[in-house]
Every structure is written in C-alpha cells, then in structure tokens.
Design a protein around this motif. Sequence first.
Motif, mmCIF file in Angstrom:
data_model
loop_
_atom_site.group_PDB
_atom_site.id
_atom_site.type_symbol
_atom_site.label_atom_id
_atom_site.label_comp_id
_atom_site.label_asym_id
_atom_site.label_seq_id
_atom_site.Cartn_x
_atom_site.Cartn_y
_atom_site.Cartn_z
ATOM 1 N N GLU A 34 -5.445 -5.657 0.227
ATOM 2 C CA GLU A 34 -4.140 -5.908 -0.407
ATOM 3 C C GLU A 34 -3.372 -4.606 -0.604
ATOM 4 O OE1 GLU A 34 -4.857 -10.164 -2.612
ATOM 5 O OE2 GLU A 34 -4.582 -8.397 -3.869
ATOM 6 N N ASN A 35 -4.080 -3.548 -0.968
ATOM 7 C CA ASN A 35 -3.406 -2.247 -1.100
ATOM 8 C C ASN A 35 -2.845 -1.795 0.245
ATOM 9 O OD1 ASN A 35 -3.786 -1.959 -3.821
ATOM 10 N ND2 ASN A 35 -5.596 -0.641 -3.642
ATOM 11 N N ALA A 36 -3.626 -2.018 1.311
ATOM 12 C CA ALA A 36 -3.172 -1.619 2.648
ATOM 13 C C ALA A 36 -1.926 -2.414 3.042
ATOM 14 C CB ALA A 36 -4.296 -1.836 3.663
ATOM 15 N N ILE A 37 -1.924 -3.705 2.732
ATOM 16 C CA ILE A 37 -0.751 -4.538 3.055
ATOM 17 C C ILE A 37 0.462 -4.037 2.268
ATOM 18 C CG2 ILE A 37 0.229 -6.868 2.901
ATOM 19 C CD1 ILE A 37 -2.676 -7.943 3.237
ATOM 20 N N ASP A 38 0.250 -3.764 0.972
ATOM 21 C CA ASP A 38 1.355 -3.251 0.144
ATOM 22 C C ASP A 38 1.882 -1.921 0.679
ATOM 23 O OD1 ASP A 38 1.317 -5.394 -1.554
ATOM 24 O OD2 ASP A 38 0.195 -4.410 -3.162
ATOM 25 N N ALA A 39 1.008 -1.163 1.362
ATOM 26 C CA ALA A 39 1.431 0.138 1.892
ATOM 27 C C ALA A 39 2.065 0.009 3.281
ATOM 28 C CB ALA A 39 0.237 1.094 1.937
ATOM 29 N N GLY A 40 2.394 -1.201 3.664
ATOM 30 C CA GLY A 40 3.126 -1.416 4.920
ATOM 31 C C GLY A 40 2.292 -1.245 6.177
ATOM 32 N N ALA A 41 0.976 -1.425 6.083
ATOM 33 C CA ALA A 41 0.112 -1.234 7.258
ATOM 34 C C ALA A 41 0.436 -2.244 8.352
ATOM 35 C CB ALA A 41 -1.342 -1.365 6.852
ATOM 36 N N ARG A 42 0.273 -1.828 9.614
ATOM 37 C CA ARG A 42 0.412 -2.723 10.768
ATOM 38 C C ARG A 42 -0.968 -3.056 11.325
ATOM 39 N NH1 ARG A 42 4.180 -5.459 10.913
ATOM 40 N NH2 ARG A 42 4.771 -4.796 8.850
ATOM 41 N N LYS A 43 -1.916 -2.208 10.971
ATOM 42 C CA LYS A 43 -3.250 -2.348 11.532
ATOM 43 C C LYS A 43 -4.263 -2.035 10.429
ATOM 44 C CE LYS A 43 -5.687 -0.104 15.201
ATOM 45 N NZ LYS A 43 -5.603 1.059 16.060
ATOM 46 N N ILE A 44 -5.190 -2.952 10.204
ATOM 47 C CA ILE A 44 -6.187 -2.729 9.148
ATOM 48 C C ILE A 44 -7.576 -2.933 9.745
ATOM 49 C CG2 ILE A 44 -7.007 -3.481 6.874
ATOM 50 C CD1 ILE A 44 -4.185 -4.466 6.271
ATOM 51 N N GLU A 45 -8.415 -1.910 9.614
ATOM 52 C CA GLU A 45 -9.761 -2.004 10.181
ATOM 53 C C GLU A 45 -10.793 -1.974 9.063
ATOM 54 O OE1 GLU A 45 -9.923 0.396 14.189
ATOM 55 O OE2 GLU A 45 -8.617 1.377 12.733
#
Length: 544
Positions: A34-45
């Motif tokens: 969720e933090n990664a999504i909030d940080a505008g990530a396009r790719k999460i591994e």
Amino acid sequence: LNQKIEILDELCVNQIAAGEVVERPSSVVKELIENAIDAGARKIEIIIERGGESYLQVKDDGYGMSSADLELAILPHATSKIKSIEDLKHLETLGFRGEALPSIAAVSKLSIISRQATEIGGHEIRVEGGKVVSFTEIGCPQGTTVTVKDLFYNTPARRKFLRSANTEAGLISDLVSRLALANPNISFSLRRSKNQLLYSPGKGNLRDTIAAVYGAETARQMLELSVEKRDLRISGYLSSPNLVRSSRNSLTFIVNGRVVRSQLLNQALRDGYHTLIPAKTYPFAVVVLTMPASNYDVNVHPAKLEIKFNNEKNLAFELTTAIRQTLLQTHPVRSTILEQDPYITLPESTLNGPKSQGASIDSQNLSLNICTANENKIPFLVSESADPSPVKTQGLFQELRALGQLFNMYLLCTDDKNLYVIDQHAAHERLRYDELTAQLKEQGLTSQMLLFPEVLELTPHEESILLENLEELQSLGFIIENYGARAYFLRAVPTGRNLREPGSLFREFIAEVLAKSRLPSSEKLLEEWIYMVACRTALKLTLD
Ligand SMILES: Nc1ncnc2c1ncn2[C@@H]1O[C@H](COP(=O)(O)OP(=O)(O)OP(=O)(O)O)[C@@H](O)[C@H]1O
Ligand SMILES: [Mg+2]
C-alpha cells in the motif's frame, strides 16, 4: 500488589500497537505494498522466503523518500498523507495513520533503502526491534526497497499464532492477487524463493489481470459489469451462473482502489445471483466501486480492511440491481441437464444418512413431520410434530407406496396413513454415497484413471493448499502432475470414474476440505471426496 499507574515506554507502546496492525507476514506485505502504491509505483516486486516470517521484501519504483523523511517514516504517527482529521473526508491515499512502518519496525529487523528522483544517492536505515541501528548513504535505483527479517523475533507469543509456511505463503499470494486486481495499471511480481507465484502485466486491463490471477480460461468466461448511477460507478467482472465456486474466497471488492472486506457487499452480490446459482455455491467476482471518498469512513478498522458506508441500504440495493441486470441480460435461462434416469428405488437406508431429507404429514393428527439431517452429515431425524416418538426410522421406507412426483423434485409416498414428501436429490445422493462406500470396501483403495486428464489452473492460494497436502492426496489415489506455472493435470481420482468435470469438483474439494484450519486425516479426506462425488453425481432436478 503494586497498583501504581505508570506510563509505558514508547517501544512497549509500539509493540502493543503492532499487534493491531501486524498480525502475520501477509499484513506486513499489505502495508508495504500500500505504501508503494501511495508512492506512485508502476512496478512492485515482492520476494518471500518460506512463509515470509524469516524474510520478505517489497521493492517499488515510486517517488522514494528524502533522507530526512526516511528518518521520520519509522516514527509513530509520522505521515505525509494527512495533516488533520478533516483530510480523511477526501482521502486519496491508502495510508493515513503513520502507524505501519513503526509497527513493523517494533517487531522485526527492518531495512529501508530509498532514493528520490532528484537525488544522486540514496539512503538506508536499519531498525531492530524499534531501535535504529544504522543510517548510511547507499547507491540505489529510484524508489524504495523495504526488507523485513525475523518477524516477531522479539514477540514469541505472536509467532506462535503463525500457521505453516505454505499457509502463510498462500495468504500472501491471495493478498497480492487482490491488490493486483485493484491496480491493473501496476505490474506485480511475487516470488517465493526462486518460484514465480504471480505476475501481472500492469497494462491497465482488468480482464488481463484476472487472467494472470485466475487463469485465462476463467477470465474469458467472465461477464463484464458496468453501471453508472449518479456519483456511483459499479464495474468489474462477474462469473456467469455456470461458473461457481464452493468458497466465498473468490469475491473481491474494490472501493476507490482499496480492497475491502464487507458483509454488506457480499450479501448484496449474492442477492443479485439469487436463484440463479445453487445453494452453498458462490459466484466469482471482482467488483470495482467508484464513489466520492466522503461517502464512507476508512477509519473504522485497525488493519484498514473494512470501511463504513454512509448509505448502506442504497448501496446494497444498487449493487444487487446492477448484478441482477447484468446476469439476466446475458444469461436469461439456466439449463438443467438430466444426467440419470429419473426413476429410483428407495431402500431403508435412505433416511439414515448424509443430508437425507423428507417430510411426512400425519393425516389423522394433522401434523407435519420433517425429516432432515444435520450439517455434520451425522444421521438423525427431527420431528416437528408435537411428539417425536411417532417418527419411526427403521424400515420406514420399505412400507411406502409411491404416489407420484411433485414439482419434479419430491417423491410423494404413503404408508396409507401418512403422506411422505421426499427430497429426491437428497435421497439419491445418499444412495450414491452408499454405493461408492461399498465399492471402495470391495475394491480397496485404487486410482481410477480419468478418461481425459483434466487441466487445473490454480490460484496461488489453491496451489499452496494443494502442495501442502500432496502426499496425502497421492496416497489416496489422486494422480496430480505439474506441467507449468500453477497448472496441473489431474489424471486419476480414488473413486468416481466417468465424473463430469472432475477438475472443477477437485478444485471445490481443495477449497472446502483442505482449507480447514486443521489438516483432516486421510480417512476423513476420502470420506469427504466420496461425499462430494455422491452429491455431484446424484440426480438433480430443479424448479426452473
Ligand atoms: N514505499 C514508499 N515510498 C515512498 N514513501 C514511503 C514509502 N513507504 C512509506 N513512505 C513514507 O513513510 C510514511 C510512513 O509510512 P507508514 O506506512 O508508516 O504510514 P502511512 O502510510 O502514512 O499510514 P498508514 O499507517 O495508514 O499506512 C508515509 O506517510 C510515506 O510518506
Ligand atoms: Mg502506510
């Protein structure tokens, strides 16, 4: 007894608070993604070892943190997402409490590496059990990588509540699957040691993401949902009434990008399917709701899993209507195939077994007797008449004379005194069960090869349950062969040759039986399989 009140130190407070936020490895993964999504990530591994307890890592290509923010991020109540409680009314981020990172830091060995696009170098902060152990400059790509090791190493009581590594890994893949469904424009990759458990392309197409999670064939068969009513938009994909599951786990609700659990929405969805699918089966759906953030409150659940809608009744009504309309437009009639000859004979055992049902009307005393069986499939009889001692079980049906059939579903019989209404499907199911059990006794445990091997495309969660029980299943006679990423051939089953759709039956079996909290014994597994085969192959007539 010392009753003096003292204020707890900060570390202790954080460890207690962590209990609310961080229940198990999957809750850590949820917060980090969720933090990664909030940080505008396009790719999460995401990488996990075993069940994520010893090692898990979430890496994103979002906007990262400055070194000053990195130091603040692990402190309680430090957030960049809201400034005051008023901001919750128009919240656009998943996080808002500033609690996740400090909670995780309090109960693990944590490292966060981060770099913003504007900076040349990044920084790493390491925290163990809530205490900062190092803060250094480091070269790294833009974005943030969070690594959590030895979760709950300092809170052994919590660690005891964890389940086996496979189960924990299954919960993580279930979670990542749902987050991927909620974010079709982000590419998700989940690896466990060297195995790729899940990969979503992140090209913005929900059907493609459904294919990545549930398999291409399932995705192809799903119906598109798209309805707009004032400021509410309902979209997503629904299973057609022919594609049902026996577990409610296959429902995903997404509200403004947030995956939520909701009894209200579950029920509203089921109401939409009402009478179109058999009892005790569940549709399969990804429902995406878009509405103003002021229409609900996110601040009602410690792990942010539930939200409270302002106008629940209206929302439920709109969802039920949208689903009903979509289903009726695309599937106006449900077909019933008669698999067996509808004439059956009823031996004495019919009433004394799993799921037997029937009713009798005593014409003299004008009472209605309903015969049924309890949920555990242990034979017993219930009488709704005043005095249960009129109900004889032994030899009951041998004296019966058939009068006819009612609604294509019930046999009407009489012993010249009472009228008996017998549920044909339940009675036939019982017969099949007896037959299969007798056959097993006679022939012993054997593998029955299927005419054609059945292809199973499993979800990551189903796969982990399968692998956990593989040996047991093989010893019972199931022959299952891996042939690709989460794809298996089912080649043989212990009993029930010539089954229709053995693949879907086996999937139900996995979901229902193997997902129980304690692993069933092998006799129990076999019994459940026979029971499911009996139910599936029994004559089924419905009022359509
Ligand atoms: N992957 C990340 N990329 C960029 N910034 C991050 C990342 N993870 C955390 N942060 C920053 O650290 C802060 C603290 O994160 P934390 O998860 O503890 O709280 P939150 O997301 O604000 O609220 P919540 O407790 O509801 O998750 C965030 O507000 C954000 O500014
Ligand atoms: Mg957060």
